[in-house]
Every structure is written in C-alpha cells, then in structure tokens.
Design a protein around this motif. Structure first.
Motif, mmCIF file in Angstrom:
data_model
loop_
_atom_site.group_PDB
_atom_site.id
_atom_site.type_symbol
_atom_site.label_atom_id
_atom_site.label_comp_id
_atom_site.label_asym_id
_atom_site.label_seq_id
_atom_site.Cartn_x
_atom_site.Cartn_y
_atom_site.Cartn_z
ATOM 1 N N LEU A 104 -6.208 -8.054 15.086
ATOM 2 C CA LEU A 104 -6.032 -7.053 14.037
ATOM 3 C C LEU A 104 -5.442 -5.755 14.592
ATOM 4 N N GLY A 105 -6.007 -5.287 15.700
ATOM 5 C CA GLY A 105 -5.573 -4.008 16.249
ATOM 6 C C GLY A 105 -4.139 -4.001 16.723
ATOM 7 N N ALA A 106 -3.680 -5.105 17.306
ATOM 8 C CA ALA A 106 -2.290 -5.175 17.775
ATOM 9 C C ALA A 106 -1.324 -5.046 16.605
ATOM 10 N N HIS A 107 -1.671 -5.687 15.492
ATOM 11 C CA HIS A 107 -0.802 -5.550 14.319
ATOM 12 C C HIS A 107 -0.936 -4.164 13.698
ATOM 13 N N ALA A 108 -2.114 -3.566 13.806
ATOM 14 C CA ALA A 108 -2.285 -2.205 13.302
ATOM 15 C C ALA A 108 -1.346 -1.240 14.009
ATOM 16 N N VAL A 109 -1.170 -1.424 15.318
ATOM 17 C CA VAL A 109 -0.237 -0.566 16.067
ATOM 18 C C VAL A 109 1.166 -0.686 15.480
ATOM 19 N N GLN A 110 1.628 -1.905 15.252
ATOM 20 C CA GLN A 110 2.961 -2.112 14.693
ATOM 21 C C GLN A 110 3.077 -1.518 13.296
ATOM 22 N N LEU A 111 2.051 -1.703 12.481
ATOM 23 C CA LEU A 111 2.100 -1.237 11.101
ATOM 24 C C LEU A 111 2.008 0.283 11.016
ATOM 25 N N LEU A 112 1.209 0.894 11.891
ATOM 26 C CA LEU A 112 1.155 2.358 11.927
ATOM 27 C C LEU A 112 2.517 2.935 12.282
ATOM 28 N N ARG A 113 3.200 2.276 13.200
ATOM 29 C CA ARG A 113 4.545 2.729 13.554
ATOM 30 C C ARG A 113 5.491 2.595 12.353
ATOM 31 N N ALA A 114 5.318 1.501 11.594
ATOM 32 C CA ALA A 114 6.183 1.263 10.437
ATOM 33 C C ALA A 114 6.004 2.317 9.357
ATOM 34 N N VAL A 115 4.779 2.848 9.202
ATOM 35 C CA VAL A 115 4.551 3.851 8.154
ATOM 36 C C VAL A 115 4.756 5.270 8.661
#
Length: 337
Positions: free
Chosen positions: A169-180
């Motif tokens: 979950l956290g690894a994808h959170a990093v990518q998604l935070l960057r996207a927003v």
C-alpha cells in the motif's frame, strides 16, 4: 459437475490447500470470470495466519482467498446486458450484500481460483493496453491508498506528506502522492530495501523510523513546516506517536494500516493546541477502481514496476510465505491459474 482448482483456506487450522471444487454458475445480475491474475496482499497473509480474526460475514469455515482479481467474462447470468462474453475486466475487492460491504476472498469466495463469480456492480471493463497482472492489483493495493489520499486526507498540491510503511500500500501511496502534487513526500520504513524502493518510486526523502535525527530531517526538508498529512500503512502503534510529533498545525494522521490495538494520544493538550486530526480509513468507494483504470489507461499512472513475480496457483503457499518473510523485497506477487 464441472470442477475447478482453487486455493482454499481452512480457518480452524489456518491451512491453505489447492483443491478441486465445483465451478460456480452465475445467477441473475452476476457474471463468471475466468481468472487471469490474482494479487497476493499482506491482508491475505494475515487472514491465513489468523491475525485478522474470523471473517464477520463468512458462512462456514472455508473460503477461497483472493480479493485482487482480473480476467475475462466467460458466462453471463440472467438479465446481464452491460457486459459481453470475452470482455476483459477487473473486479472490485468487495460486494454490497444486505446493505453491508462483504470482502471478496474473505467473506465470500475470491479469486485464487480458475474462475470467480462477481455481481455486475463490482465488475469494471479493462482497456486492451492494461495487462491483467497490473489491473489485478488496482483494487486494494492501489485503490486503498488512492482513496486515503484524495478522499480521507484530501491532500492538496504542495502539501507535505509522510508515508509510514513502504509495502504494497505504502509504495503505491508514494506514487499517487506524487501524481496529485504533494511535496515533499517523505517515506518511512525500517528496512533499507523498502526505503530504496520508495526513492525509486518518487519519494523526496526516505528515513529509518529509528533514526535519532528523524524529526530534524523532516523539519529540514519541509523548511520547518512539518507534515500536512501523515499516512500509517504499517499498522504499528509506535507510528502514531512519531507521526503526530512531525505533524504541522491542523495536520491529518490517516490510519490505513490495521493493528487492532488501542489508539493513544500521549499529549492531548498539544494535540488540541495544534488542532491535529486522526482519521480512520478502510477500503475504497466504488468509483475508485474505474477512475484508476482510466488514469492508467490514459498514461497518467504506471504500475509496471509493481509486479515482483508471477507464480502459478499451485504456488499460493509459496507466495504467502515470500510476502510474510519479505524474501526478495516483493511489492506485489501475482498468482496465475
């Protein structure tokens, strides 16, 4: 009777076995999916080892595991007109039954099998450009942090964010935070391999939670502002105290990792003075999966690096053990029937 292979969890003994079971038949408003890919999640590991306890809505003591599922429609139930045979789809991680959310592979049979049933409300079309392996992890591994970020935390561009636990979950959170547009993004994990992965995926800083200069480094990279949003994807009690210590005034701590332990605020006066908030998060809204499918299909997101390995269904126990021991630093393992 037509049979199929499935990975069945026997809850009383916490054993996972590959068995031949009857192939299900879709009733009205349901479709049958030939499973092409099924993700292996830490919540699956915790279900199997008993950490999550008994599923609240499960009938009986045995269930086919797997809540991250993609595949092809091979049979339509009565009244289903919005889908066609041969259509590529991904399944929501749960279904609404009797007004309550039931989780696939937990409360009812899931996708670690050759075939899986799904209600039409939980089925979403896939573009041909999106591989089944990447599509399968969108429910939960991607959609849970997505909803935690955009809905529960309501992160705005330019806000500083911290991610505790850089696993699935956290690894994808990093990518998604960057996207927003979050900035800076700080990843926190005691494992060096996980911190390295976080930097590869777009974190601006990766810290060991045990670093004695932890607070100083967070304040330095945020120019003294501290964090507007902190995400606990680890489900570990010490995370809460550490995250609160580096939250900015009116900052939000989002609890997405489940621990089952008491939640304690050690300094309630400072908590109130800084107007901190603690918000719980679980799962996703129904529109999250199609949103993310569109974003991936449109080239805005790329999860090709998320798939660590693909194993046959017969290796389900091996996949569970690899995720439990973190052998090879897996992000997501996929089972292919």
């Amino acid at each position: 009777m037509t049979l199929m292979r499935a990975a069945r969890l026997h809850l009383p003994t916490h054993t996972l076995t590959i068995e031949e079971v009857p192939r299900p038949t879709p009733g009205p408003g349901h479709v049958l999916i030939e499973v092409a890919a099924a993700g292996v999640c830490m919540s699956d590991v915790h279900l199997i080892d008993g950490t999550l306890g008994r599923p609240p809505h499960l009938q009986g003591d045995t269930v086919t595991v797997g809540h991250e599922v993609s595949g092809t429609i091979v049979e339509l139930g009565d009244g289903v007109t919005q889908f066609t045979l041969g259509q590529r789809v991904v399944l929501q991680a749960g279904d609404i039954r009797g007004g309550q959310m039931h989780t696939r592979g937990v409360d009812f049979d899931g996708g670690w099998a050759e075939y899986a049933l799904a209600s039409v409300e939980s089925v979403f079309p896939l573009p041909d450009s999106l591989p089944f392996e990447q599509a399968a992890i969108i429910p939960d591994a991607v959609s849970t942090p997505w909803d935690a970020i955009v809905r529960t935390a309501a992160v705005r561009p330019g806000e500083a964010a911290g991610v505790w636990g850089v696993g699935g979950l956290g690894a994808h959170a990093v990518q998604l935070l960057r996207a927003v547009g979050a900035f800076p993004i700080i990843a926190v994990d005691p494992l060096a391999a996980a911190r390295g992965r976080a930097l590869d995926l777009g974190a601006d800083l990766a810290l060991d939670s045990g670093d004695p200069t932890f607070r100083e480094q967070v304040l330095s990279v945020t120019k003294g502002r501290a964090l507007n949003a902190a995400f606990d994807f680890a489900g570990v009690t010490p995370v809460h105290e550490q995250a609160l210590s580096v939250l900015a005034p009116e900052g939000r701590l989002i609890l997405a990792g489940l621990s089952g332990r008491p939640l304690v605020v050690n300094d309630s006066t400072m908590f109130s003075y800084l107007k901190h908030e603690i918000r719980g998060h679980f799962g996703t809204k129904l529109d999250a999966v199609p949103q993310l499918v569109d974003l991936v299909g449109g080239g805005r997101l790329d999860f090709s690096r998320s798939i660590t390995d693909v194993l046959p269904l017969e290796k389900a126990s091996v996949a569970v053990e690899r995720l439990h021991t973190k052998e090879g630093n897996p992000l997501r393992l996929i089972l292919k029937p």
